[in-house]
Design a protein around this motif. Structure first.
Motif, PDB file in Angstrom:
ATOM      1  N   GLU A 163       0.819  -1.208   0.000  1.00  0.00           N
ATOM      2  CA  GLU A 163       0.000   0.000   0.000  1.00  0.00           C
ATOM      3  C   GLU A 163       0.853   1.259   0.000  1.00  0.00           C
ATOM      4  O   GLU A 163       0.412   2.307  -0.445  1.00  0.00           O
ATOM      5  N   LYS A 164       2.081   1.160   0.470  1.00  0.00           N
ATOM      6  CA  LYS A 164       2.958   2.314   0.547  1.00  0.00           C
ATOM      7  C   LYS A 164       3.726   2.543  -0.754  1.00  0.00           C
ATOM      8  O   LYS A 164       4.469   3.503  -0.864  1.00  0.00           O
ATOM      9  N   LEU A 165       3.565   1.668  -1.744  1.00  0.00           N
ATOM     10  CA  LEU A 165       4.281   1.821  -3.002  1.00  0.00           C
ATOM     11  C   LEU A 165       3.849   3.108  -3.695  1.00  0.00           C
ATOM     12  O   LEU A 165       2.718   3.578  -3.544  1.00  0.00           O
ATOM     13  N   ASP A 166       4.737   3.641  -4.480  1.00  0.00           N
ATOM     14  CA  ASP A 166       4.469   4.870  -5.229  1.00  0.00           C
ATOM     15  C   ASP A 166       3.452   4.584  -6.327  1.00  0.00           C
ATOM     16  O   ASP A 166       3.743   3.867  -7.285  1.00  0.00           O
ATOM     17  N   LEU A 167       2.265   5.154  -6.190  1.00  0.00           N
ATOM     18  CA  LEU A 167       1.220   4.931  -7.182  1.00  0.00           C
ATOM     19  C   LEU A 167       1.575   5.564  -8.521  1.00  0.00           C
ATOM     20  O   LEU A 167       1.037   5.182  -9.546  1.00  0.00           O
ATOM     21  N   GLY A 168       2.485   6.533  -8.524  1.00  0.00           N
ATOM     22  CA  GLY A 168       2.905   7.166  -9.767  1.00  0.00           C
ATOM     23  C   GLY A 168       3.974   6.376 -10.502  1.00  0.00           C
ATOM     24  O   GLY A 168       4.480   6.828 -11.518  1.00  0.00           O
ATOM     25  N   ALA A 169       4.323   5.203  -9.991  1.00  0.00           N
ATOM     26  CA  ALA A 169       5.356   4.390 -10.632  1.00  0.00           C
ATOM     27  C   ALA A 169       4.916   3.917 -12.010  1.00  0.00           C
ATOM     28  O   ALA A 169       5.746   3.685 -12.877  1.00  0.00           O
ATOM     29  N   LEU A 170       3.630   3.780 -12.212  1.00  0.00           N
ATOM     30  CA  LEU A 170       3.099   3.395 -13.521  1.00  0.00           C
ATOM     31  C   LEU A 170       2.480   4.617 -14.180  1.00  0.00           C
ATOM     32  O   LEU A 170       1.781   5.403 -13.536  1.00  0.00           O
ATOM     33  N   SER A 171       2.711   4.718 -15.453  1.00  0.00           N
ATOM     34  CA  SER A 171       2.085   5.809 -16.205  1.00  0.00           C
ATOM     35  C   SER A 171       0.586   5.523 -16.304  1.00  0.00           C
ATOM     36  O   SER A 171       0.148   4.375 -16.110  1.00  0.00           O
ATOM     37  N   PRO A 172      -0.223   6.518 -16.613  1.00  0.00           N
ATOM     38  CA  PRO A 172      -1.660   6.256 -16.786  1.00  0.00           C
ATOM     39  C   PRO A 172      -1.934   5.159 -17.818  1.00  0.00           C
ATOM     40  O   PRO A 172      -2.824   4.344 -17.635  1.00  0.00           O
ATOM     41  N   GLU A 173      -1.143   5.138 -18.878  1.00  0.00           N
ATOM     42  CA  GLU A 173      -1.322   4.091 -19.897  1.00  0.00           C
ATOM     43  C   GLU A 173      -1.002   2.717 -19.324  1.00  0.00           C
ATOM     44  O   GLU A 173      -1.729   1.745 -19.555  1.00  0.00           O
ATOM     45  N   GLN A 223      -1.154   1.877 -16.142  1.00  0.00           N
ATOM     46  CA  GLN A 223      -2.206   1.579 -15.182  1.00  0.00           C
ATOM     47  C   GLN A 223      -3.442   1.040 -15.891  1.00  0.00           C
ATOM     48  O   GLN A 223      -4.059   0.078 -15.432  1.00  0.00           O
ATOM     49  N   GLU A 224      -3.805   1.632 -17.017  1.00  0.00           N
ATOM     50  CA  GLU A 224      -4.966   1.168 -17.780  1.00  0.00           C
ATOM     51  C   GLU A 224      -4.721  -0.226 -18.334  1.00  0.00           C
ATOM     52  O   GLU A 224      -5.607  -1.087 -18.289  1.00  0.00           O
ATOM     53  N   LYS A 225      -3.523  -0.481 -18.847  1.00  0.00           N
ATOM     54  CA  LYS A 225      -3.201  -1.817 -19.361  1.00  0.00           C
ATOM     55  C   LYS A 225      -3.260  -2.848 -18.246  1.00  0.00           C
ATOM     56  O   LYS A 225      -3.771  -3.949 -18.444  1.00  0.00           O
ATOM     57  N   LEU A 226      -2.745  -2.487 -17.079  1.00  0.00           N
ATOM     58  CA  LEU A 226      -2.794  -3.388 -15.933  1.00  0.00           C
ATOM     59  C   LEU A 226      -4.239  -3.662 -15.534  1.00  0.00           C
ATOM     60  O   LEU A 226      -4.623  -4.813 -15.280  1.00  0.00           O
ATOM     61  N   HIS A 227      -5.047  -2.626 -15.504  1.00  0.00           N
ATOM     62  CA  HIS A 227      -6.468  -2.782 -15.161  1.00  0.00           C
ATOM     63  C   HIS A 227      -7.155  -3.711 -16.162  1.00  0.00           C
ATOM     64  O   HIS A 227      -7.895  -4.624 -15.766  1.00  0.00           O
ATOM     65  N   GLN A 228      -6.922  -3.501 -17.449  1.00  0.00           N
ATOM     66  CA  GLN A 228      -7.533  -4.345 -18.476  1.00  0.00           C
ATOM     67  C   GLN A 228      -7.063  -5.792 -18.345  1.00  0.00           C
ATOM     68  O   GLN A 228      -7.855  -6.720 -18.531  1.00  0.00           O
TER      69      GLN A 228
END
Length: 89
Positions: free
Chosen positions: A8-18, A20-25
């Motif tokens: 939970e403490k990981l940097d959420l900005g480590a992934l670009s929005p693109e 993050q979307e690919k990971l979500h998909q």
């Protein structure tokens, strides 16, 4: 539980929005594929339910040994098939 707090403490900005979307998909597709598999193989639910029922009833001290014995039981396929037959009636 400590591992979850670390994640939970990981940097959420480590992934670009693109990314993050690919990971979500990917996660969505994986969940859908898993659900389809489980729906087409109801014996998986029977196997797990049978195992968990035995665990809760017998409360083994060595769960690994218990699981190994449970899933290597030569009578398990017949037992699961009988449960499937009853369930499908």
């Amino acid at each position: 539980m400590a591992e979850r707090n670390t994640l939970e403490k990981l940097d959420l900005g480590a992934l670009s929005p693109e990314q993050q979307e690919k990971l979500h998909q990917f996660k969505v597709k994986t969940r859908i594929a898993n659900e389809k598999y489980l729906r087409s193989h109801p014996e998986v639910e029977m196997l797990l339910s049978d195992f968990l029922r035995d665990v809760f009833l017998k409360r083994p001290t060595d769960i690994r040994e218990f699981a190994a014995d449970h899933f290597s039981d030569p009578g398990l396929p017949k037992k699961i098939q009988e449960q499937m037959n009853i369930h499908n009636k």
